[in-house]
Design an enzyme around this catalytic site. Structure first.
Site, short mmCIF file in Angstrom:
data_model
loop_
_atom_site.label_atom_id
_atom_site.label_comp_id
_atom_site.label_asym_id
_atom_site.label_seq_id
_atom_site.Cartn_x
_atom_site.Cartn_y
_atom_site.Cartn_z
N GLU A 129 33.70 11.57 40.70
CA GLU A 129 32.29 11.85 40.41
C GLU A 129 31.90 11.33 39.03
OE1 GLU A 129 31.15 15.88 42.69
OE2 GLU A 129 32.63 16.16 41.11
N GLU A 133 38.79 18.95 49.87
CA GLU A 133 37.94 17.90 49.28
C GLU A 133 38.68 17.26 48.10
OE1 GLU A 133 33.65 17.86 46.88
OE2 GLU A 133 34.00 19.31 48.49
#
Length: 210
Positions: free
Chosen positions: A86, A82
């Site tokens: 964010e 991943e």
């Protein structure tokens, strides 16, 4: 739906297709085992090395997490790889970066933005290569990761944007969920260009306000 997952219930009706953007909404809404519902949108297919871009304005409010990321996991027969961009709604002037390689997290990296991301639309990107990841804000390089720090992900993944709020175990990270019910993150453009390709991207049409 997984009752022990930190994520909310994902609901399609919290994805709003507007004229020039996609709005993702998060609500306090009981759905099965979950007390919060969020929105997640994925591009079809799997994506590998190249440049990933998103033009967005994340949600505001403690407890919200707005994100663009690549992701794959055991459900696809892969390791958990991943790469994250964010935004925590209670840290509106910071960009949160992280990445996972075979289930192991590199750990939180916070980048000072110099502006309130929840009030302005900006372009965020990362370039993923076999031995390096580089993150950008409005085409300015803000962080580079190499294998000297943490192994670089290798497995192709889904390209995802979402807005969510987690359970109690997430509160120390993203804050208690005191956000205004129905708050939204807005995504104006999402693009991927494979390494060595010359395809159009979000940055071709986006210009940050000075």
């Amino acid at each position: 739906m997984y009752p022990n997952s930190a994520h909310p219930a994902w609901k399609a009706d919290l994805i709003h297709f507007e004229k020039n953007r996609i709005d993702l909404e998060v609500r306090r809404e009981k759905t099965g085992y979950k007390t919060i519902a969020g929105a997640e949108y994925q591009r079809r297919g799997f994506f590998h090395y190249g440049r990933y871009e998103v033009v967005m304005k994340p949600a505001r409010g403690s407890g919200t997490v707005s994100a663009m990321f690549t992701h794959t996991h055991g459900q696809f027969g892969d390791p958990h790889d991943e790469i994250d961009i964010e935004f925590l709604g209670n840290r509106a002037r910071q960009l949160h970066l992280n990445y996972f390689t075979d289930g192991k997290a590199a750990g939180s990296i916070y980048v000072q933005l110099g502006f309130d991301a929840t009030k302005e639309v900006h372009l965020y990107a990362f370039e993923w290569e076999p031995d390096e990841i580089r993150w950008y804000v409005d085409d300015k390089l803000v962080h580079t990761a190499t294998p000297d720090f943490h192994a670089i992900p290798q497995a192709p993944g889904r390209l995802i944007v979402h807005l969510w709020s987690g359970g109690r175990e997430q509160h120390d990270w993203h804050g208690r969920p005191t956000f205004t019910d129905g708050t939204r993150a807005s995504v104006y453009c999402l693009s991927f260009r494979a390494q060595g390709d010359h395809a159009a991207q979000c940055s071709d049409a986006f210009s940050a306000k000075k």
